[in-house]
Design an enzyme around this catalytic site. Structure first.
Site, PDB file in Angstrom:
ATOM      1  N   ASP A   1       4.734  -3.406  -2.145  1.00  0.00           N
ATOM      2  CA  ASP A   1       5.509  -3.088  -0.938  1.00  0.00           C
ATOM      3  C   ASP A   1       6.632  -2.094  -1.230  1.00  0.00           C
ATOM      4  OD1 ASP A   1       4.049  -4.472   0.892  1.00  0.00           O
ATOM      5  OD2 ASP A   1       5.366  -6.205   1.002  1.00  0.00           O
TER       6      ASP A   1
ATOM      7  N   ASN B   1       1.532 -11.266  -0.258  1.00  0.00           N
ATOM      8  CA  ASN B   1       1.083  -9.904   0.043  1.00  0.00           C
ATOM      9  C   ASN B   1      -0.425  -9.845   0.179  1.00  0.00           C
ATOM     10  OD1 ASN B   1       1.589  -7.316   0.807  1.00  0.00           O
ATOM     11  ND2 ASN B   1       1.577  -6.469  -1.246  1.00  0.00           N
TER      12      ASN B   1
ATOM     13  N   SER C   1       9.926  -5.062   3.513  1.00  0.00           N
ATOM     14  CA  SER C   1       8.885  -5.869   4.153  1.00  0.00           C
ATOM     15  C   SER C   1       8.749  -5.480   5.618  1.00  0.00           C
ATOM     16  CB  SER C   1       9.280  -7.344   4.062  1.00  0.00           C
ATOM     17  OG  SER C   1       8.396  -8.139   4.800  1.00  0.00           O
TER      18      SER C   1
ATOM     19  N   THR D   1      -0.814 -12.869   4.421  1.00  0.00           N
ATOM     20  CA  THR D   1       0.515 -13.385   4.723  1.00  0.00           C
ATOM     21  C   THR D   1       0.271 -14.482   5.734  1.00  0.00           C
ATOM     22  OG1 THR D   1       1.450 -11.188   4.431  1.00  0.00           O
ATOM     23  CG2 THR D   1       2.719 -12.663   5.812  1.00  0.00           C
TER      24      THR D   1
ATOM     25  N   GLY E   1       0.005  -9.378   8.568  1.00  0.00           N
ATOM     26  CA  GLY E   1      -0.747  -8.144   8.821  1.00  0.00           C
ATOM     27  C   GLY E   1      -0.034  -6.884   8.372  1.00  0.00           C
ATOM     28  N   GLY E   2       0.830  -6.976   7.351  1.00  0.00           N
ATOM     29  CA  GLY E   2       1.509  -5.773   6.872  1.00  0.00           C
ATOM     30  C   GLY E   2       2.251  -5.103   8.024  1.00  0.00           C
TER      31      GLY E   2
ATOM     32  N   THR F   1       4.623 -14.804   2.365  1.00  0.00           N
ATOM     33  CA  THR F   1       3.502 -14.010   1.875  1.00  0.00           C
ATOM     34  C   THR F   1       3.459 -13.952   0.362  1.00  0.00           C
ATOM     35  OG1 THR F   1       2.371 -11.883   2.115  1.00  0.00           O
ATOM     36  CG2 THR F   1       4.734 -11.784   1.825  1.00  0.00           C
TER      37      THR F   1
HETATM   38  O1  DON Z   1       6.141  -7.996   3.463  1.00  0.00           O
HETATM   39  C1  DON Z   1       5.248  -7.310   3.943  1.00  0.00           C
HETATM   40  O2  DON Z   1       5.429  -6.535   4.862  1.00  0.00           O
HETATM   41  C2  DON Z   1       3.839  -7.459   3.409  1.00  0.00           C
HETATM   42  N1  DON Z   1       3.894  -7.958   2.070  1.00  0.00           N
HETATM   43  C3  DON Z   1       3.078  -8.353   4.316  1.00  0.00           C
HETATM   44  C4  DON Z   1       1.670  -8.514   3.886  1.00  0.00           C
HETATM   45  C5  DON Z   1       0.809  -9.024   4.942  1.00  0.00           C
HETATM   46  O3  DON Z   1       1.209  -9.279   6.034  1.00  0.00           O
HETATM   47  C6  DON Z   1      -0.585  -9.143   4.577  1.00  0.00           C
HETATM   48  N2  DON Z   1      -1.262  -9.945   5.552  1.00  0.00           N
HETATM   49  N3  DON Z   1      -2.062  -9.877   6.303  1.00  0.00           N
END
Ligand code: DON
Length: 606
Positions: free
Chosen positions: A459, A437, A488, A417, A510-511, A435
């Site tokens: 997600d 993802n 998200s 992301t 970072g999810g 993102t």
């Molecule tokens: O929307 C979200 O929470 C995830 N798709 C974000 C993914 C993400 O941050 C991956 N990156 N490092």
């Protein structure tokens, strides 16, 4: 080998952490704000004595491990008027170009968004979606949700096989994609708050795609690492022309993408959601067994939402509501933390414990109650209320970890992301997180369109109760439904100071660590008194309720701190880096921009 760590947390602090408390766990808070713990209770969290620290502010510098790998201030930029911070040098420069040409922060943010789609294909995208928080200098505040939606043909159990097992199709390949929202979202922001045309703000992106740019070592390494995935699909020839990733110094020219961007610049979102680009996307879906149709593309709409507006010790947080969980989870966390005054010193075991117990609680709510509010009743007002936070705060034992039922994390793919922050000379501010993802999304690349598709379907709770790629265990509320947005964690946030002026523009990749990392950078600035460069390089922690563990950046915290946390009952997992933040802070002379010390990019201003 662990780095030698200088232990600077001395006796008094250890005593505070371990001594049995005779007072309720929570420090009462008055309507005016938090006050110190009641007399006769456990000792208040104490700042480390200046005598024990080598340099800097006693509230935090003493808890940095010696030799911490991110050096001071290396990533900082200063600008009297305007600033852009993103994960790509060229995309930040694109934003600057638009600002210098008279564009405002929204014009520049849209320019950065399209440029990232060219120069940072790992996460930048037109095949994905995102969220944008806007604060205009005249006080207007907006939250734009351009998250992907599940295709109309999606079904609740589409990622569960005949034996009841979760497949990897929510992560890799054609079924993994939601209907992209990025193009419609960037256009919506520009139409409502920008001053320039799409063609103007897309000029740098089109140039970068058509004329190419030199691959740097970061892009080379990331392409090399993703070769197996990307080469299952049609992007292989472009990114690995002789069977190898384009070497650093080689030129990446993306003619298909240049044509797609040109069509968008000329026709607006119609150039993407209808016509040849849409045909190419739908054809690739059909060829690979995907389910996105022309109707899905035609129906896609970005949504203007009511921002989550919350307060923390006199500051105002403007952040993202569902379909992101970021704003509510962060507001709930800050409301809990407000009950403890002051917080223990940065980096100490009591500090990490308190953050972990706070995030444990707010993530429990996140994982079970949050989802696309257009489909599911989300108890938003309750979750962000100060009263509710008080109840949660009283449940925190300052000496012992509480327990959430354990569940094995399932980290199945590298993730990505990207967040960028922009401010302009008028004082407008934009925080955007976007993102696909996973790194390079589903790895499906659209021939003729020139872009990667997202794997955002992961997600959703593809199988409620089973962890997703981030180890998040989520409930029925976030199950797959056609037309629904997957929950998200993206948390583009603008913090106002006590006078209501933009102070900090921040967000992360970072999810789920997005939420906790953004919260920590905010805390580091407004609670721990750190300059932004330190707030960003400071070692980070994460807790998401399940798996029931504190994740800590390795070598960032002292052995004594780790031992104390274990003694309190925490399970600890060390990892190399947590999250990827790009932020801008207002300072007396203008703006201070810092790109993520753990990743690529550039903060640049004037
Ligand atoms: O929307 C979200 O929470 C995830 N798709 C974000 C993914 C993400 O941050 C991956 N990156 N490092």
């Amino acid at each position: 080998m662990r780095h030698p760590i200088k232990v600077l947390l001395l006796g008094s602090l250890t005593v505070w952490a371990c001594r049995p408390s005779t007072r309720p766990a929570v420090t009462p808070t008055t309507a005016e704000g938090p006050r110190a713990p009641a007399e006769g209770g456990a000792p208040a969290p104490r700042a480390i004595s200046p005598a024990t620290v080598p340099t800097g502010d006693a509230r935090y510098s003493g808890t940095y491990a010696a030799g911490w790998r991110f050096p001071e201030a290396r990533e900082a930029a200063f600008g009297a008027d305007a600033m852009v911070a993103s994960n790509s040098d060229l995309a930040s420069e694109a934003g600057l170009e638009v600002l210098r040409a008279g564009g405002n922060a929204v014009d520049a943010a849209v320019a950065v968004g399209f440029a990232l789609a060219v120069t940072y294909p790992f996460a930048g995208n037109i095949g994905g979606g995102g969220f944008m928080t806007i604060r205009m200098a005249d006080g207007r505040t907006a939250a734009l949700d351009y998250r992907e939606v599940a295709p109309l043909a999606a079904t609740r159990d589409m990622f569960v096989d005949a034996t009841g097992k979760l497949t990897d199709q929510s992560v890799l390949g054609h079924l993994a994609s939601g209907v992209p929202g990025a193009v419609a979202g960037l256009d919506a922001a520009l139409q409502r708050y920008g001053t320039m045309s799409l063609a103007q703000v897309m000029t740098p992106a089109i140039r970068l795609a058509r004329d190419g740019f030199l691959v740097d070592s970061a892009l080379f390494r990331s392409l090399r690492g993703a070769q197996d995935r990307i080469c299952r699909f049609a992007g292989c020839a472009l990114f690995y022309p002789q069977g190898e990733a384009i070497a650093p110094g080689g030129r990446l020219v993306q003619l298909d993408l240049a044509r797609t961007l040109q069509a968008i610049a000329e026709q607006g979102p119609r150039g993407f959601y209808t016509g040849p680009v849409a045909d190419a996307l739908v054809e690739e879906m059909r060829r690979g067994g995907g389910i996105i149709t022309h109707e899905d593309l035609r129906r896609y709409e970005p949504k203007w939402r009511d921002a989550v507006v919350s307060t923390y010790r006199g500051h105002t947080l403007i952040t993202m509501p569902p379909a992101s969980s970021g704003g509510i989870t962060m507001a709930e966390s800050f409301n809990i933390l407000e009950h403890f005054a002051p917080l223990p010193p940065f980096g100490s075991a009591p500090y990490l414990h308190l953050l972990a117990e706070t995030f444990r609680r707010s993530f429990q709510d996140r994982n079970s109650k949050l989802a696309d509010a257009d489909f599911v009743a989300v108890p938003r007002e309750e979750l962000v209320s100060k009263t509710y936070a008080r109840t949660l705060a009283t449940q925190i034992d300052l000496r012992r970890a509480s327990v959430t039922p354990s569940f094995a994390p399932a980290v199945r793919e590298p993730e990505h992301t990207t967040h960028y922050s922009v401010v302009d000379a008028a004082g407008n501010a934009v925080a955007t997180t976007t993102t696909i993802n996973g790194g390079y999304g589903s790895a499906v690349w659209i021939p003729g369109g020139g872009f990667f598709m997202n794997n955002e379907m992961d997600d959703f709770a593809a199988q409620p109760g089973t962890p997703n790629m981030f180890g998040l265990v989520q409930g029925e509320a976030n199950a797959v439904q056609p037309g629904k947005r997957m929950l998200s964690a993206m948390s583009p946030t603008i913090v106002l100071d006590r006078e209501g002026k933009v102070l900090l523009v921040v967000g992360a990749a970072g999810g789920p660590t997005i939420i906790t990392a953004v919260a920590q950078v905010i805390l580091n600035v407004i609670e721990n008194g750190m300059p932004l460069a330190d707030a960003m390089r400071a070692p980070r922690m994460h807790h998401q309720s399940l798996p029931d563990q504190i994740r800590l950046e390795s070598e960032g915290f002292s052995d004594a701190t780790l031992a104390q946390l274990k003694a309190m009952g925490h399970s600890i997992a060390l990892q190399n880096g947590i999250a990827n933040v790009n932020a801008i802070l207002r300072i007396p002379t203008g703006w201070h921009g810092v790109k993520e010390p753990r990743g690529s990019g550039l903060a640049v201003g004037y």
